[in-house]
Structures are given as structure tokens and as C-alpha cells.
Design an enzyme around this catalytic site. Structure first.
Site, PDB file in Angstrom:
ATOM      1  N   ARG A  44       0.969  -1.296   0.129  1.00  0.00           N
ATOM      2  CA  ARG A  44       0.095   0.116  -0.079  1.00  0.00           C
ATOM      3  C   ARG A  44       0.809   1.142  -0.131  1.00  0.00           C
ATOM      4  O   ARG A  44       2.187   1.131   0.172  1.00  0.00           O
ATOM      5  CB  ARG A  44      -0.846  -0.032   1.170  1.00  0.00           C
ATOM      6  CG  ARG A  44      -0.343  -0.429   2.517  1.00  0.00           C
ATOM      7  CD  ARG A  44      -0.438   0.500   3.729  1.00  0.00           C
ATOM      8  NE  ARG A  44      -0.485   1.823   3.453  1.00  0.00           N
ATOM      9  CZ  ARG A  44       0.606   2.528   3.361  1.00  0.00           C
ATOM     10  NH1 ARG A  44       1.834   2.101   3.645  1.00  0.00           N
ATOM     11  NH2 ARG A  44       0.728   4.035   3.554  1.00  0.00           N
ATOM     12  N   GLY A  45       0.189   2.411  -0.276  1.00  0.00           N
ATOM     13  CA  GLY A  45       0.976   3.740  -0.452  1.00  0.00           C
ATOM     14  C   GLY A  45       1.186   4.045  -1.874  1.00  0.00           C
ATOM     15  O   GLY A  45       1.453   2.970  -2.690  1.00  0.00           O
ATOM     16  N   ALA A  46       0.667   4.878  -2.141  1.00  0.00           N
ATOM     17  CA  ALA A  46       0.667   5.116  -3.806  1.00  0.00           C
ATOM     18  C   ALA A  46       1.758   5.049  -4.688  1.00  0.00           C
ATOM     19  O   ALA A  46       1.575   4.068  -5.464  1.00  0.00           O
ATOM     20  CB  ALA A  46       0.264   6.862  -4.061  1.00  0.00           C
ATOM     21  N   ARG A  75      -7.541  -0.299  -7.156  1.00  0.00           N
ATOM     22  CA  ARG A  75      -7.942   0.910  -6.077  1.00  0.00           C
ATOM     23  C   ARG A  75      -7.792   1.932  -6.977  1.00  0.00           C
ATOM     24  O   ARG A  75      -6.817   2.334  -7.736  1.00  0.00           O
ATOM     25  CB  ARG A  75      -6.654   0.864  -5.180  1.00  0.00           C
ATOM     26  CG  ARG A  75      -6.504  -0.336  -4.151  1.00  0.00           C
ATOM     27  CD  ARG A  75      -5.764  -0.128  -2.592  1.00  0.00           C
ATOM     28  NE  ARG A  75      -6.245   0.940  -2.015  1.00  0.00           N
ATOM     29  CZ  ARG A  75      -5.672   1.455  -0.859  1.00  0.00           C
ATOM     30  NH1 ARG A  75      -4.222   1.198  -0.873  1.00  0.00           N
ATOM     31  NH2 ARG A  75      -6.263   2.399  -0.203  1.00  0.00           N
ATOM     32  N   GLN A 173      -2.539   2.773   9.757  1.00  0.00           N
ATOM     33  CA  GLN A 173      -1.598   2.995   9.119  1.00  0.00           C
ATOM     34  C   GLN A 173      -0.426   3.799   9.926  1.00  0.00           C
ATOM     35  O   GLN A 173       0.791   3.401  10.020  1.00  0.00           O
ATOM     36  CB  GLN A 173      -1.424   3.702   7.716  1.00  0.00           C
ATOM     37  CG  GLN A 173      -2.186   2.764   6.530  1.00  0.00           C
ATOM     38  CD  GLN A 173      -3.695   3.013   6.749  1.00  0.00           C
ATOM     39  OE1 GLN A 173      -4.451   3.356   7.670  1.00  0.00           O
ATOM     40  NE2 GLN A 173      -4.259   2.841   5.208  1.00  0.00           N
ATOM     41  N   ASP A 214      -2.124  10.851  -2.925  1.00  0.00           N
ATOM     42  CA  ASP A 214      -2.332   9.697  -3.863  1.00  0.00           C
ATOM     43  C   ASP A 214      -2.685  10.337  -5.342  1.00  0.00           C
ATOM     44  O   ASP A 214      -2.593   9.684  -6.275  1.00  0.00           O
ATOM     45  CB  ASP A 214      -3.452   8.948  -3.433  1.00  0.00           C
ATOM     46  CG  ASP A 214      -3.142   8.163  -2.176  1.00  0.00           C
ATOM     47  OD1 ASP A 214      -3.129   8.558  -0.885  1.00  0.00           O
ATOM     48  OD2 ASP A 214      -2.866   6.885  -2.379  1.00  0.00           O
ATOM     49  N   ASN A 224      -5.643  12.320  -0.276  1.00  0.00           N
ATOM     50  CA  ASN A 224      -4.845  11.627   0.515  1.00  0.00           C
ATOM     51  C   ASN A 224      -5.955  11.097   1.569  1.00  0.00           C
ATOM     52  O   ASN A 224      -6.928  11.044   1.753  1.00  0.00           O
ATOM     53  CB  ASN A 224      -3.805  12.514   1.352  1.00  0.00           C
ATOM     54  CG  ASN A 224      -2.636  11.693   1.967  1.00  0.00           C
ATOM     55  OD1 ASN A 224      -2.035  10.829   1.385  1.00  0.00           O
ATOM     56  ND2 ASN A 224      -2.529  11.950   3.164  1.00  0.00           N
ATOM     57  N   LYS A 225      -5.260  10.003   2.406  1.00  0.00           N
ATOM     58  CA  LYS A 225      -5.998   9.344   3.484  1.00  0.00           C
ATOM     59  C   LYS A 225      -7.045   9.900   4.227  1.00  0.00           C
ATOM     60  O   LYS A 225      -7.059  11.092   4.563  1.00  0.00           O
ATOM     61  CB  LYS A 225      -4.999   8.534   4.444  1.00  0.00           C
ATOM     62  CG  LYS A 225      -5.555   7.712   5.394  1.00  0.00           C
ATOM     63  CD  LYS A 225      -6.441   6.576   4.919  1.00  0.00           C
ATOM     64  CE  LYS A 225      -5.887   5.647   3.810  1.00  0.00           C
ATOM     65  NZ  LYS A 225      -6.513   4.821   3.287  1.00  0.00           N
TER      66      LYS A 225
HETATM   67  O1  MRU Z   1      -4.733   3.348   1.843  1.00  0.00           O
HETATM   68  P1  MRU Z   1      -3.265   3.507   1.899  1.00  0.00           P
HETATM   69  O2  MRU Z   1      -2.665   2.902   3.132  1.00  0.00           O
HETATM   70  O3  MRU Z   1      -2.763   2.928   0.607  1.00  0.00           O
HETATM   71  O4  MRU Z   1      -3.079   5.075   1.907  1.00  0.00           O
HETATM   72  C1  MRU Z   1      -1.931   5.757   1.787  1.00  0.00           C
HETATM   73  C2  MRU Z   1      -1.902   7.094   1.915  1.00  0.00           C
HETATM   74  O5  MRU Z   1      -2.964   7.798   2.313  1.00  0.00           O
HETATM   75  C3  MRU Z   1      -0.534   7.694   1.826  1.00  0.00           C
HETATM   76  O6  MRU Z   1      -0.358   8.621   2.711  1.00  0.00           O
HETATM   77  C4  MRU Z   1      -0.377   8.114   0.217  1.00  0.00           C
HETATM   78  O7  MRU Z   1      -0.623   6.823  -0.333  1.00  0.00           O
HETATM   79  C5  MRU Z   1       0.857   8.675   0.021  1.00  0.00           C
HETATM   80  S1  MRU Z   1       2.238   7.644  -0.072  1.00  0.00           S
HETATM   81  C6  MRU Z   1       3.440   8.041  -0.099  1.00  0.00           C
END
Ligand code: MRU
Length: 325
Positions: A44-46, A75, A173, A214, A224-225
Site C-alpha cells: 500500500r501507499g501510492a 484501487r 497505518q 495519492d 490523501n488518506k
Molecule cells: O490506503 P493506503 O494505506 O494506501 O493510503 C496511503 C496514503 O494515504 C498515503 O499517505 C499516500 O498513499 C501517500 S504514499 C507516499
């Protein structure tokens, strides 16, 4: 700590759902394994999703167009996923070596994160208190990270920061991943519940907020999250700089404003059941579980990319760094 690496022609991937208690690597074999890993947040994480999807396109046989569509559907919010699969599809059509291309995406991310971290660090001061939301470190990218990059790079250079880490409901997270990563990097870290952010800001403990992203729309709105926009509103209220950090590949010029960003909605069970021994709400209780929210560009002090530090008006500053293609 590497979230994925190639060895002997195989991809080894750290299962982020097992952290912080176990560090277990797995090797995806089928397209369903790759899909499941992204969907369930093992990866996970963009940027990390993009790198992983790049390897999927290289390692799996079969129709590459269908594979791209299958992975992209997993996603919807992070643009890096379709960025990487599009690039891999083009490499395939151009007859390039796909493993080399996937490795290039991975290596370029390391370079971009390093630059983002340098730019971000230039805005901080030794001893600063920094609030983070979700996880935008090495687990979410390749090395250093985006949102956490200035802290991790700063620690390497001898800076002392105090990180306040939002636990980041509902999937934690922040608690499971960010505090784990920052502790490992030797950074003074304090975990807080998301609803404590206002208090620590009011108490003067926070000098800056750093978050990843993201997707960045052409006008500078960002996704973002979930919870990020609330943190940005608080930061504005208390006069604290709110910095968004992300690579050029996260900018979606086709997306005019944040209203055009598709927000992923996830299972209700993540709110009611996931971390509890018993459900914390009645089965019939409805839940709304959007995974991301959109932060209005007016709340953002600067967008920090590998191409420099951008300031408002963002439509102009984002346009200035755009490739001519
Ligand atoms: O749902 P996730 O855990 O993939 O969400 C990730 C985030 O929101 C991160 O902050 C975002 O992807 C930036 S990653 C460098």
C-alpha cells in the site's frame, strides 16, 4: 527496510498487514495474488502500489492490456497505479525488456523520494515538532518516502525531530506503520489518536504538518488518506504550515479539480470489526468508509515534488513543471 526486492528472478514483498508484529515476505505468483495484495493493503501507499504493479506487468504472462485493466480496477484513487501500468504497457508494445522497465520505475522512485526529502528538509528546523497522517515513508514508496522523507533523511543527517503520529483510523497505518518506521529510524515518536491533533497543535508542539498524497489535481487540490483535510483545516486555524509531498507522477493534469478524483470506498467491517475481539457496533448499523478525502488547495502551504517546492497559485506553479508532451 525494503518493502519489495528482486532476488534470483523472484519478487519478495513485505506483507504490511502483518506489521508491526511480524516482518514476513511473500512472493506473488498469479495475477490474483497481485490483485489481492493491493486490495488488502499487503502492499500500500501510492508509489509502492505503482512499483508493485510494474513488477506484476513484467512477471506475469498473458494479455497485458487485460492485466493492466484488472490491476487498475483494484484501487481507484492513487494515480501511480495506472501511471505504472500504462508505462509498462507502452514498454511492452515498444518491445522493451519489461523487468528492466519495472526496475527503472522502482529506481526512479528512490531518486524522486530523495529529492522530495531534500526539498522538504529545507523547510524544517532542527528540533521541530512534526505531525504526520497515514503512512508516507519507505513502506509506502521505495526509500525515504514522501511525507516522512524529510524526517528520515533529517535523522540520517543528525537532525532531531519530534514526530507526532496520527494513528489514522480506521486501518491504523499511522500506528502500525509510521510509528514503527520512525522508531526504527531513531526518531523521537509519539503516537496520538486522530482526534488529538487539535490539542497538540494548540499546545504549540507542532511546527509543521507533513503528508503524502495519492493524486494531485491540476489546481492543487489533493487526495490523501481520510482525515487529511481535517488536519489541514486545523493547521490553517493554528497558523501551522501544511506541506504535501509527492512525486511528479502523482500529478494528474487531466483531473481539473479535487471534485474529479474518484474516492475509493472500503468494507464497513474495517470500522466495526477489524481491530476488535467483538464487533463494536450492531450488525445493522450502517458505516460509511471512504478511504480518502480531498484537501482544498487553499489549505496547502506548499506542494513539494521532486521538481521543486510549489506555492499557490497552484494551477500556475503546477503548469510550470509540466512536461511538454
Ligand atoms: O490506503 P493506503 O494505506 O494506501 O493510503 C496511503 C496514503 O494515504 C498515503 O499517505 C499516500 O498513499 C501517500 S504514499 C507516499
Amino acid at each position: 527496510m525494503q518493502n519489495m526486492y528482486l532476488k534470483g528472478g523472484k519478487l519478495f514483498v513485505l506483507d504490511q498487514t502483518k506489521l508491526p508484529n511480524e516482518e514476513i515476505y511473500f512472493t506473488p505468483k498469479t495475477k490474483e495474488d497481485y490483485y489481492y495484495a493491493i486490495k488488502t493493503l499487503q502492499v500500500r501507499g501510492a508509489p509502492a502500489i505503482g512499483i508493485f504493479a510494474g513488477y506484476a506487468m513484467a512477471m506475469l504472462d498473458g494479455n497485458k492490456e487485460e492485466l493492466k485493466a484488472y490491476l487498475d480496477s483494484c484501487r481507484p484513487t492513487a494515480v501511480n497505479l495506472s501511471y505504472a501500468t500504462s508505462r509498462m504497457l507502452k514498454a511492452y508494445k515498444d518491445g522493451k525488456n519489461l523487468l528492466d522497465e519495472a526496475t527503472a520505475i522502482h529506481n526512479e522512485d528512490i531518486e524522486m523520494c530523495r529529492k522530495i526529502s531534500e526539498y522538504g528538509l529545507s523547510l524544517l528546523h532542527d528540533g521541530d515538532g512534526v505531525l504526520t497522517h497515514c503512512n508516507a515513508g519507505e513502506l509506502a514508496t521505495s526509500k525515504y518516502g514522501t511525507g516522512l522523507g524529510p524526517l528520515i533523511l533529517g535523522a540520517e543527517k543528525g537532525y532531531n525531530f519530534h514526530a507526532y503520529v496520527d494513528e489514522t483510523r480506521p486501518l491504523l497505518q499511522g500506528a502500525r506503520l509510521t510509528s514503527y518506521e520512525l522508531e526504527k529510524a531513531g526518531i523521537d515518536t509519539t503516537l496520538i489518536c486522530d482526534n488529538m491533533a487539535s490539542l497538540v497543535m494548540k499546545q504549540g508542539k507542532i511546527n509543521a504538518v507533513l503528508v503524502g498524497t495519492d493524486r494531485i489535481a491540476a489546481n492543487g487540490d489533493i487526495a490523501n488518506k481520510i482525515g487529511t483535510s481535517g488536519v489541514a483545516i486545523l493547521a490553517k486555524y493554528y497558523g501551522i504550515p501544511f506541506y504535501v509531498l509527492g512525486p511528479y507522477s502523482t500529478i494528474d493534469y487531466k483531473c481539473k479539480t479535487g471534485d474529479d478524483i474518484v474516492i475509493e470506498e472500503r468494507e464497513q467491517s474495517e470500522i466495526k470489526e477489524m481491530w476488535y475481539k467483538k464487533p463494536m457496533a450492531l450488525p445493522e448499523t450502517k458505516c460509511y468508509n471512504p478511504s480518502f478525502d480531498v484537501t482544498d488547495n487553499s489549505l496547502i502551504t506548499a506542494i513539494i515534488t521532486d521538481r521543486g517546492i510549489l506555492r499557490a497559485p497552484y494551477r500556475e506553479s503546477l503548469e510550470r513543471i509540466k512536461d511538454n508532451d
